[in-house]
Design an enzyme around this catalytic site. Sequence first.
Site, PDB file in Angstrom:
ATOM      1  N   ASP A   1      47.186  34.301  41.214  1.00  0.00           N
ATOM      2  CA  ASP A   1      45.819  34.810  41.394  1.00  0.00           C
ATOM      3  C   ASP A   1      45.118  34.847  40.029  1.00  0.00           C
ATOM      4  O   ASP A   1      45.757  34.668  38.986  1.00  0.00           O
ATOM      5  CB  ASP A   1      45.917  36.219  42.007  1.00  0.00           C
ATOM      6  CG  ASP A   1      44.567  36.784  42.370  1.00  0.00           C
ATOM      7  OD1 ASP A   1      43.650  35.997  42.638  1.00  0.00           O
ATOM      8  OD2 ASP A   1      44.424  38.025  42.371  1.00  0.00           O
TER       9      ASP A   1
ATOM     10  N   ASP B   1      38.376  36.423  47.662  1.00  0.00           N
ATOM     11  CA  ASP B   1      37.880  37.747  48.058  1.00  0.00           C
ATOM     12  C   ASP B   1      36.668  37.662  48.975  1.00  0.00           C
ATOM     13  O   ASP B   1      35.518  37.800  48.564  1.00  0.00           O
ATOM     14  CB  ASP B   1      37.557  38.559  46.806  1.00  0.00           C
ATOM     15  CG  ASP B   1      38.810  38.805  45.972  1.00  0.00           C
ATOM     16  OD1 ASP B   1      39.922  38.551  46.489  1.00  0.00           O
ATOM     17  OD2 ASP B   1      38.684  39.242  44.826  1.00  0.00           O
TER      18      ASP B   1
ATOM     19  N   GLU C   1      41.338  31.356  37.462  1.00  0.00           N
ATOM     20  CA  GLU C   1      40.159  30.496  37.198  1.00  0.00           C
ATOM     21  C   GLU C   1      40.085  30.058  35.745  1.00  0.00           C
ATOM     22  O   GLU C   1      39.601  28.944  35.511  1.00  0.00           O
ATOM     23  CB  GLU C   1      38.874  31.247  37.605  1.00  0.00           C
ATOM     24  CG  GLU C   1      38.761  31.491  39.089  1.00  0.00           C
ATOM     25  CD  GLU C   1      39.761  32.525  39.614  1.00  0.00           C
ATOM     26  OE1 GLU C   1      40.064  33.480  38.862  1.00  0.00           O
ATOM     27  OE2 GLU C   1      40.256  32.368  40.736  1.00  0.00           O
TER      28      GLU C   1
HETATM   29  C1  GLC Z   1      42.045  39.620  43.284  1.00  0.00           C
HETATM   30  C2  GLC Z   1      42.646  38.876  44.468  1.00  0.00           C
HETATM   31  C3  GLC Z   1      43.025  39.843  45.540  1.00  0.00           C
HETATM   32  C4  GLC Z   1      44.000  40.868  44.973  1.00  0.00           C
HETATM   33  C5  GLC Z   1      43.393  41.556  43.758  1.00  0.00           C
HETATM   34  C6  GLC Z   1      44.400  42.452  43.046  1.00  0.00           C
HETATM   35  O1  GLC Z   1      40.852  40.216  43.637  1.00  0.00           O
HETATM   36  O2  GLC Z   1      41.774  37.886  44.941  1.00  0.00           O
HETATM   37  O3  GLC Z   1      43.605  39.179  46.631  1.00  0.00           O
HETATM   38  O4  GLC Z   1      44.314  41.816  45.931  1.00  0.00           O
HETATM   39  O5  GLC Z   1      42.955  40.592  42.817  1.00  0.00           O
HETATM   40  O6  GLC Z   1      45.491  41.749  42.616  1.00  0.00           O
END
Ligand code: GLC
Length: 824
Positions: free
Chosen positions: A448, A526, A451
């Site tokens: 995650d 998200d 980017e």
């Molecule tokens: C980002 C991710 C989400 C996750 C959060 C905390 O917003 O896209 O899925 O729960 O980070 O890790």
Amino acid sequence: MIKLLASLCSLTGLSVVLVSAQDVTHLEKIGPVISIEKSSTTVTFNCGDKSQVRLTILAPDLIRVRASFTKPIPTRDHSWAIARDDWSTPRWSLSEAAESITILTDELEVVVRRSPFMIEFRDARTHDLINADEQPMAYDAKGTLADRMFDPKAGMFVAATKKIGFDEHFYGLGEKAARLDKRRDSFVNWNSDTPGYTLGKDPIYQTIPFYLGLQHTVAYGIFFDNSYRSYFDFGHSSQQRAWFGAEGGEMNYYFFYGPSIKKILGRYADLTGHMPMPPLWALGNQQSRWSYYPDTMVEEVVREYRNRDLPLDVLHLDIDYMQGYRVFTFDTKRFPDPKALTEKLGREGVKLITIVDPGVKYQPPVPNAVQLTSGMPELQPQDQRYYVYEEGIKKNYFQHRMNAELFIPRVWPGEAVFVDYTLPDARRWWGDLHRAYMDNGIAGIWNDMNEPSDFVDQTGKNQFDVVSFDEGEKSTHAKNRNVFALLMARATYEGLERLRPNQRPYVITRAAYAGIQRYSTMWTGDTNSTWDSLALNIPMFTTLGLSGEPFVGSDVGGFMGRGNGELLTRAYQVSFLAPFCRNHKVIDSYDQEPWRFGKYYEDIIRKYLKLRYQLLPFLYTTLEEAHRTGVPLFRPVLLNYQDDPNTYNLDDEFMIGNDLLVAPVLKPDVTRRLVYLPRGSWYDYWTNKKYEGGTMVSSDAPLETVPMFVRAGSIIPMGPQMNYVGEKPSDPITFAIYPDEKGSASTTLYEDDGLSPAYKEGAFRRTTIAVKQVAGGYNATLSAPEGRYNPGPRKLSFVIISEQATRKVVTVADDGSPRKIEIK
Ligand code: GLC
């Protein structure tokens, strides 16, 4: 002078200015052709302004166009996206005329006009135009772009301009918060953390600079392999032209000819890589939350699933499992014994996945810090010294700015550092660090924030002078930001492959660049718990499928904001057939597990989850097709009916494979909807009522029901109900047979061990089943199975579906031999 228009876009609450070049016609154009040089695979055009263009003939339907403006094409030729360079040169010829030069393959006729330099792609047989330059390729000679990258190596803005057909449609570009047909829209590719995005937000997390054009049922594809911030315009700034360009790098694109989109997707997969088969359990139901902790809470969620007879294969641990967000560690109070936990959950059939972000906590050791003992570092306190940070510093694997300062962005752990994943040794090191998870029984990895997100500045400007090794080029994030996630996922995938060679790696990512399918599955980040966000699921999943990313899904029920039972139920009626089916929710919102809104909704959700598990043989067969052919599982209707213009804008329905059409309800309080059925006959999945296609039908859709139709002539292979993959053997396999007007139906069934990479060496079984109507009933013919996987003894059941209440059923023992079965 290039006209510039600043468009305001807000990223994570910040307002930033993105410059979009609205009119590329004023850029400097490439000069006319002066001479040409031919090799066995290329034609190089030398131009009057000392520019060079090289066309490489890779396949009869695949031509690479590479241009270098005002200087010769450099010898360096490197892309992180390309998976294959060993093309066997097809038959082709070259002919020269006064005004043009023509390259002819068995499928394409490429005409290059000498002056001005313009390229046309035509069908070799009909000579019909497929795609043509509207203006010569161009570059920003004067460097007038206001928002120049602070990278002296970025070079110039480069662009290619194409004629737009009066009736041309555009698809693809990967993850875009947009409708299916991209005609009249324009887009930017710049991987960005965009929580709570809505329709029209652009860019979002991923960059897949590959699109399809479709006109008069004929399709072509263009992959602009350039990782700088890039722009695509499909008739937005002018109705005469489409164009694409980038803020640096090369004009470097691949032209694919169909005419079928399926064929283009196959070629695109050949070029940028085929998705490997994930483990079968990845198709199982998944549950997540930011965040489940401590371990007893994790166990409670699993217990709840089992007590409620709800299927579950995977549970995700979000960032709070770590010690102060330090990747490759477990919080020793919340998760004192992760191995015991994974073993315990394993006995319930549940696998654990951990999130791994790129931000490594910036943590120089405190003076006189206590040494770690020799045991597992991930289970020892890291507050005095953090082994990942220290190792990375020692090996010099973290990214620096141009002035040699360590680059310190801010993410979850506060100040952090990022690995330079362009360094092969750093990728290997990062991959090997996953031992901390594999040794503790973790089944897969969730990448995650790649980017990469940076709370200091989400526009990416804070990263422009961050240098990567980049195969010796030492380029900056102007070029490398968009490939950062691809390389992180690659490091992860390759690490998992080394650490567990007998198991298929399972990686999920948020950001990406083209080629990501070789290493990772994805989810759409998200989203919101809103009806609009749910409606976006369908064009986003189908568009990703048309962009080479077949394994997609979205947080079921939406991530941000408070949902409700109706929304969650309708969301499952989309996602129960998406490859990635995971309910996930933001930290500070209302709970969203299937039971949270009461028994009424829970019962409906259970029905769909159970059906998903019954459909696993069908879904897995279709997934293997995606692996082998590049044609995705979750399809826009147009992919199966490319000759039917009624499907070109259809993005509130989808198909799974060739045979199942689903038309979910995407608004509240709706209990009936219109469904477009393409040509042929269709069976209502729930009532078996038959419809003639080529028209809209009105379908009953109370909350219990998602309108679902099966193509007449197909067979849907199904297994028994299960609460997790492997709970029971897939016995019997039931073939639900939906005969067409002639009484025929057919399908194939793909099977393998679902876990190991042995399928790559032929350990699979593919069986073809063909059914024909005969006097008094039907005959089913089972082909000799292909491949050497043996699923063991089991029963096969054949059910003829008809509008009449009576069903013909025959069950036989399967011994893997070809045979004829009478269904009377
Ligand atoms: C980002 C991710 C989400 C996750 C959060 C905390 O917003 O896209 O899925 O729960 O980070 O890790």
